[in-house]
Write a protein that holds these residues in place. Sequence first.
Motif, PDB file in Angstrom:
ATOM      1  N   VAL A   1       0.763  -1.294   0.043  1.00 61.23           N
ATOM      2  CA  VAL A   1       0.023   0.065  -0.049  1.00 61.23           C
ATOM      3  C   VAL A   1       0.867   1.356  -0.026  1.00 61.23           C
ATOM      4  O   VAL A   1       0.651   2.267  -0.755  1.00 61.23           O
TER       5      VAL A   1
ATOM      6  N   ASN B   1       2.557   1.772  -3.397  1.00 55.84           N
ATOM      7  CA  ASN B   1       1.604   2.355  -4.330  1.00 55.84           C
ATOM      8  C   ASN B   1       1.455   3.893  -3.889  1.00 55.84           C
ATOM      9  O   ASN B   1       1.356   4.629  -4.797  1.00 55.84           O
TER      10      ASN B   1
ATOM     11  N   THR C   1      -2.449  -1.843  -7.800  1.00 53.66           N
ATOM     12  CA  THR C   1      -2.815  -2.190  -6.593  1.00 53.66           C
ATOM     13  C   THR C   1      -2.642  -3.518  -6.266  1.00 53.66           C
ATOM     14  O   THR C   1      -2.768  -4.586  -7.422  1.00 53.66           O
TER      15      THR C   1
END
Length: 189
Positions: free
Chosen positions: A95, A98, A138
Amino acid sequence: MSTNTLPKLIFVTGNKNKLLEVQAILEGVIDVDSHKVDLPELQGETQEIAKQKCKLASEILNGPCITEDTALCFNAMNGLPGPYIKWFQDSIGHVGINKMLDGFDDRSAYALCTFGYCEGPGHEPIIFEGKTHGKIVTARGPGVFGWDAIFQPDGFDKTFAELDKVTKNSISHRGKALDALKAYFKEKK
């Protein structure tokens, strides 16, 4: 009567997933075993890091070995995080990686693998590189092997983590670098 024995190499790694991939890619060409060696985390350009790391490892093992350095390079960030991706992965996870690209229009990236091979102490390491272009997405697929779940190679609608092992190994940065290593050993015969 001659026996056709495979060359044997020590792959300096403590990462079982990397070892399994390397053994699968080199199967039938080079017999690979692993040995974990605590090496300093070197900084610099990928090829220089690979050379220094391989040279140190061969001195510690007192024999031939291969080492690997993997980089994940974001085009929007001029190649960063590059060889430091492991620290980003460990610190901020999929996460966070990203989020690093939020605010950029460009999510393209390339995976770079640099293998060093050293015949032993006193020898200069030889470098083999492979590169796979793709983009950061993702996380999809099993999140058990580094950043595989967030890297989608160009021409595929799946991440490295979602691809079957044979397909991944045939297109990956690691597979391409090891193809060059295999070619070197075949030529050496």
